[in-house]
Motif scaffolding. Structure first.
Motif, PDB file in Angstrom:
ATOM      1  N   SER A  69       0.814  -1.218   0.000  1.00  0.00           N
ATOM      2  CA  SER A  69       0.000   0.000   0.000  1.00  0.00           C
ATOM      3  C   SER A  69       0.849   1.270   0.000  1.00  0.00           C
ATOM      4  O   SER A  69       1.845   1.382   0.722  1.00  0.00           O
ATOM      5  CB  SER A  69      -0.915   0.018   1.228  1.00  0.00           C
ATOM      6  OG  SER A  69      -1.826  -1.046   1.188  1.00  0.00           O
ATOM      7  N   ILE A 121      -5.438   6.372   0.538  1.00  0.00           N
ATOM      8  CA  ILE A 121      -4.661   5.139   0.626  1.00  0.00           C
ATOM      9  C   ILE A 121      -5.049   4.226  -0.520  1.00  0.00           C
ATOM     10  O   ILE A 121      -6.238   3.963  -0.755  1.00  0.00           O
ATOM     11  CB  ILE A 121      -4.846   4.439   2.002  1.00  0.00           C
ATOM     12  CG1 ILE A 121      -4.019   3.149   2.053  1.00  0.00           C
ATOM     13  CG2 ILE A 121      -6.306   4.195   2.337  1.00  0.00           C
ATOM     14  CD1 ILE A 121      -3.912   2.544   3.434  1.00  0.00           C
ATOM     15  N   TYR A 122      -4.042   3.801  -1.288  1.00  0.00           N
ATOM     16  CA  TYR A 122      -4.263   2.904  -2.421  1.00  0.00           C
ATOM     17  C   TYR A 122      -3.886   1.502  -1.951  1.00  0.00           C
ATOM     18  O   TYR A 122      -2.713   1.117  -1.975  1.00  0.00           O
ATOM     19  CB  TYR A 122      -3.402   3.332  -3.611  1.00  0.00           C
ATOM     20  CG  TYR A 122      -3.507   4.818  -3.932  1.00  0.00           C
ATOM     21  CD1 TYR A 122      -4.585   5.323  -4.642  1.00  0.00           C
ATOM     22  CD2 TYR A 122      -2.519   5.710  -3.510  1.00  0.00           C
ATOM     23  CE1 TYR A 122      -4.687   6.679  -4.931  1.00  0.00           C
ATOM     24  CE2 TYR A 122      -2.607   7.070  -3.798  1.00  0.00           C
ATOM     25  CZ  TYR A 122      -3.685   7.545  -4.501  1.00  0.00           C
ATOM     26  OH  TYR A 122      -3.788   8.896  -4.777  1.00  0.00           O
ATOM     27  N   GLY A 123      -4.867   0.764  -1.470  1.00  0.00           N
ATOM     28  CA  GLY A 123      -4.610  -0.557  -0.919  1.00  0.00           C
ATOM     29  C   GLY A 123      -5.538  -1.581  -1.516  1.00  0.00           C
ATOM     30  O   GLY A 123      -5.832  -1.550  -2.708  1.00  0.00           O
ATOM     31  N   SER A 124      -6.027  -2.530  -0.678  1.00  0.00           N
ATOM     32  CA  SER A 124      -6.970  -3.530  -1.175  1.00  0.00           C
ATOM     33  C   SER A 124      -8.220  -2.841  -1.712  1.00  0.00           C
ATOM     34  O   SER A 124      -8.895  -3.338  -2.612  1.00  0.00           O
ATOM     35  CB  SER A 124      -7.336  -4.514  -0.066  1.00  0.00           C
ATOM     36  OG  SER A 124      -7.811  -3.830   1.078  1.00  0.00           O
ATOM     37  N   THR A 151      -9.333   1.552  -2.426  1.00  0.00           N
ATOM     38  CA  THR A 151      -8.804   2.916  -2.350  1.00  0.00           C
ATOM     39  C   THR A 151      -9.750   3.751  -1.504  1.00  0.00           C
ATOM     40  O   THR A 151     -10.957   3.785  -1.750  1.00  0.00           O
ATOM     41  CB  THR A 151      -8.657   3.517  -3.757  1.00  0.00           C
ATOM     42  OG1 THR A 151      -7.624   2.813  -4.453  1.00  0.00           O
ATOM     43  CG2 THR A 151      -8.287   4.992  -3.691  1.00  0.00           C
ATOM     44  N   ALA A 181      -0.360   4.155   5.347  1.00  0.00           N
ATOM     45  CA  ALA A 181      -0.896   2.827   5.648  1.00  0.00           C
ATOM     46  C   ALA A 181      -0.804   2.520   7.136  1.00  0.00           C
ATOM     47  O   ALA A 181      -1.747   1.983   7.735  1.00  0.00           O
ATOM     48  CB  ALA A 181      -0.155   1.774   4.836  1.00  0.00           C
TER      49      ALA A 181
END
Length: 337
Positions: free
Chosen positions: A128, A164-167, A169, A249
């Protein structure tokens, strides 16, 4: 069927909180949301569109830029300079502030400080990353904006947030009336309110710090780490060590679950490493608005006066009781106890 407020709807509904803004701040937040969607798409395609790897350049921080660093910086600056609400952008990736020409921002009232891509060292390993932003109202409303308009204390922010660009956004932000989180729904291309009125637990069981630098830490930090590792059922210790290496993150996880994030000064960075204007101030304000605490070890982060565009500071933020315990240990050491 669940019905969610979109980011745009939420901004409009809460525009009454800014009677002096006349819609400019709402449009500015919307511009940031649009740029975030563009970066989200590129992040999701990173392994397919040759966006991995180094850009072959060094930024003002002395850090090698990744291709996605450069792309994110370009997208946010383009959105902020073309919307007409922003007169100055201060980016981690640029040595000097970007003063927007009057033809694009003749009546602009706002200044944006931004870290376009936090945690970029994680890009190539699919971990992330995020964007951090902070918005100030310029102090003098006429003429060309000045450096003094940018160098404001964190308690003068009018909006702050992160993506946050994770599982999934998410865009999380505050305008001083609590913290709200929006998750991007790819099926409709909209950020939808998913985490209203976010509150961090008063304590937690997670501490986040790069323990690889342990030998370079101040004594108070070493002592606090030992405190976190001690067995004490009454305080749910030992705590779990969780460190991602993307500030966004780590802070996002602790905001939801409870915990403390520590980035102290070290022998290599005696003034601290993280930047006050576009990393520490926005995340400190979010943490305070969610019921947490943020300090440099002695002073509230939001009361620190930045000495320069890229001024650095140590930072300790998270659950109120955990930060207070760190401050207690630091004070005891200073008092010789």
């Amino acid at each position: 069927m669940n019905t969610f407020l979109t980011l745009g709807q939420f901004i409009v509904e809460n525009q009454k909180d800014f009677p002096y803004a006349k819609g400019e701040l709402s449009r500015l937040l919307a511009d940031i949301g649009i740029a975030a969607k563009i970066v989200h798409k590129k992040v999701n395609k990173a392994g397919l569109v040759a966006i991995f790897g180094d850009a072959g350049s060094i930024n003002i921080q002395g850090e090698g830029q990744k291709k996605l660093d450069v792309f994110a910086d370009e997208q946010f600056i383009q959105a902020l300079t073309s919307g007409g609400e922003c007169c100055v952008v201060a980016s981690e990736e640029h040595e000097e502030a970007i003063y927007i020409p009057a033809k694009n921002a003749s009546q602009a009232k706002y200044i944006v400080c931004i870290d376009p891509l936090d945690g970029s060292s994680n890009i190539d390993v699919n971990v992330s990353v995020g964007t951090i932003f902070s918005i100030y109202r310029r102090q003098v409303q006429e003429g060309v904006a000045r450096l003094a308009d940018i160098l404001q204390t964190g308690d003068q922010q009018v909006a702050a947030g992160y993506i946050i660009y994770g599982s999934s956004t998410m865009l999380v932000y505050t305008t001083g009336n609590g913290v709200n989180g929006f998750t991007l729904d790819p099926s409709i291309g909209e950020f939808c309110l998913s985490h209203p009125k976010m509150q961090i637990p008063t304590t937690g069981t997670i501490y986040s710090i790069n323990e690889g630098n342990y030998s370079k830490f101040p004594e108070a930090v070493k002592k606090y780490i030992k405190y976190c590792q001690e067995v004490d059922e009454a305080t749910n210790r030992p705590y779990a060590a969780r460190y991602i290496g993307s500030m966004v993150a780590d802070v996002h996880r602790n905001l939801i679950q409870g915990g403390i994030f520590l980035y102290p000064s070290t022998l290599s960075y005696p003034q601290g490493k993280l930047r006050l204007l576009y990393e520490c101030n926005p995340l400190a304000w979010i943490m305070e608005q969610a019921g947490g605490r943020a300090t440099d070890g002695k002073q509230r982060i939001l009361s620190l006066k930045p000495s320069s565009l890229h001024a650095r500071t140590p930072i300790f933020l998270g659950s109120k009781d955990m930060v207070a315990q760190f401050e207690k240990i630091a004070q005891q050491l200073e008092d010789g106890e």
